[in-house]
Design an enzyme around this catalytic site. Structure first.
Site, mmCIF file in Angstrom:
data_model
loop_
_atom_site.group_PDB
_atom_site.id
_atom_site.type_symbol
_atom_site.label_atom_id
_atom_site.label_comp_id
_atom_site.label_asym_id
_atom_site.label_seq_id
_atom_site.Cartn_x
_atom_site.Cartn_y
_atom_site.Cartn_z
ATOM 1 N N PRO A 15 0.801 -1.216 0.000
ATOM 2 C CA PRO A 15 0.000 0.000 0.000
ATOM 3 C C PRO A 15 0.843 1.280 0.000
ATOM 4 O O PRO A 15 1.989 1.272 0.434
ATOM 5 C CB PRO A 15 -0.817 -0.118 1.289
ATOM 6 C CG PRO A 15 0.042 -0.928 2.193
ATOM 7 C CD PRO A 15 0.769 -1.907 1.308
ATOM 8 N N GLU A 16 0.225 2.357 -0.485
ATOM 9 C CA GLU A 16 0.885 3.659 -0.531
ATOM 10 C C GLU A 16 0.231 4.591 0.482
ATOM 11 O O GLU A 16 -0.527 4.140 1.350
ATOM 12 C CB GLU A 16 0.827 4.203 -1.961
ATOM 13 C CG GLU A 16 1.485 3.266 -2.979
ATOM 14 C CD GLU A 16 1.381 3.720 -4.418
ATOM 15 O OE1 GLU A 16 1.316 4.938 -4.668
ATOM 16 O OE2 GLU A 16 1.360 2.858 -5.318
ATOM 17 N N LYS A 52 4.758 6.005 3.833
ATOM 18 C CA LYS A 52 4.181 4.666 3.897
ATOM 19 C C LYS A 52 4.390 3.999 5.256
ATOM 20 O O LYS A 52 4.050 2.825 5.426
ATOM 21 C CB LYS A 52 4.802 3.790 2.804
ATOM 22 C CG LYS A 52 4.636 4.345 1.390
ATOM 23 C CD LYS A 52 5.336 3.459 0.379
ATOM 24 C CE LYS A 52 5.338 4.080 -1.003
ATOM 25 N NZ LYS A 52 6.025 3.221 -1.993
ATOM 26 N N ARG A 85 10.136 -0.015 -13.196
ATOM 27 C CA ARG A 85 8.727 -0.128 -12.827
ATOM 28 C C ARG A 85 7.834 0.064 -14.044
ATOM 29 O O ARG A 85 8.112 0.912 -14.900
ATOM 30 C CB ARG A 85 8.363 0.938 -11.771
ATOM 31 C CG ARG A 85 9.249 0.963 -10.539
ATOM 32 C CD ARG A 85 9.143 -0.312 -9.724
ATOM 33 N NE ARG A 85 7.800 -0.535 -9.232
ATOM 34 C CZ ARG A 85 7.324 0.001 -8.101
ATOM 35 N NH1 ARG A 85 8.094 0.804 -7.368
ATOM 36 N NH2 ARG A 85 6.094 -0.245 -7.692
#
EC number: 3.2.2.23
Length: 273
Positions: A2-3, A57, A261
């Site tokens: 999660p961010e 985060k 990415r």
């Protein structure tokens, strides 16, 4: 993942349900889940949870005695509040019994962790290297824009650098670049400070929108403290949209690897110049 939005949703849930409670006992079921495993359980027993915090985060529980329990969810960590100490999942890594409820740390990929840290001016010392995030009241947006412009590399990898601005991962980097109409491969030094400021403001809007919808869930790996998923995935304009028409101009979205990415963008709206 999660961010920032997902971690903030979890922090708010913990703040609502845990503040004022005390740890009774802690069982570490997997050694990688707790740094300094032998010391964690006895150092938490009897400690009161006085508040919560988050930077990027990372989130933490403020403990009595000017110390914090720092929690890093990493790829698949979940903080589940239950009424039973029986593990809710085969991937439960830590079970913490409090007075009246139980916290279970579930982490399928076992990259996340709990650790204790001294608190200085409200920030765990182990997080001093993490930059303020887009929703941090102390964030100097113009200062971050200047920092971005000083670099010679591509724009998207810089957004993922937690030492420049924290909390941004692959999903929200794609989304803020799409909203600001900037190409992820654009050279940082070639973008004006005004456009970089617009990018960061777009990022703030994306984060607030995602937070309002409980974050982004593509599978069961991200849920809030009650086991519920977020639904911002329905509002995404870039991430995961390769091959689909751009929501703004109709051009087919493309995906390529940038800085290791996968990155999705509109070749018409987000031209490289």
């Amino acid at each position: 993942m999660p961010e920032l939005p997902e971690v903030e949703v979890v922090r708010r849930g913990l703040d609502r349900l845990l503040v004022g409670h005390r740890f009774v006992s802690v069982s570490v079921l997997h050694p990688r889940a707790a740094r300094s495993t032998e010391a964690l359980a006895p150092r938490l027993a009897g400690r009161e949870i006085c508040g919560t915090g988050r930077r990027g985060k990372f989130l933490w529980l403020v403990l009595d005695g000017a110390e914090a329990l720092v929690i890093h969810l990493r790829m698949s960590g979940q903080m589940r509040i239950t009424q039973t100490a029986r593990p809710v999942s085969p991937h439960t890594r830590i079970v913490a019994e409090l007075d009246g409820l139980t916290v279970q740390f579930v982490d399928q990929r076992t990259f996340g962790s709990w650790s204790l840290s001294e608190l200085v001016d409200g920030l765990p010392v182990t997080l001093a290297h993490i930059a303020p995030d887009l929703l941090d009241a102390s964030l100097d947006i113009r200062g971050v824009a200047k920092h971005l412009k000083r670099g010679r590399g591509e724009l998207k990898p810089a957004l993922l650098n937690q030492g420049i601005v924290s909390g941004i991962g692959n999903i929200y980097a794609d989304e803020m670049l799409w909203r600001a109409r900037l190409h992820p491969r654009q050279t940082r030094s070639h973008v004006s400070p005004h456009r970089l400021t617009e990018l960061l403001l777009a990022g703030q809007d994306v984060m607030r929108d995602a937070l309002a919808q409980g974050g982004t869930s593509f599978d069961e790996l991200y849920v809030n403290v009650n086991g519920e998923s977020g639904y911002f995935d329905r509002s995404l304009n870039a991430y995961g949209k390769a091959g689909l028409p751009c929501d703004r101009c109709g051009t087919e979205m493309v995906k390529e690897k940038i800085g290791g990415r996968g990155s999705t963008y509109c070749p018409h709206c987000q031209r490289r110049y």
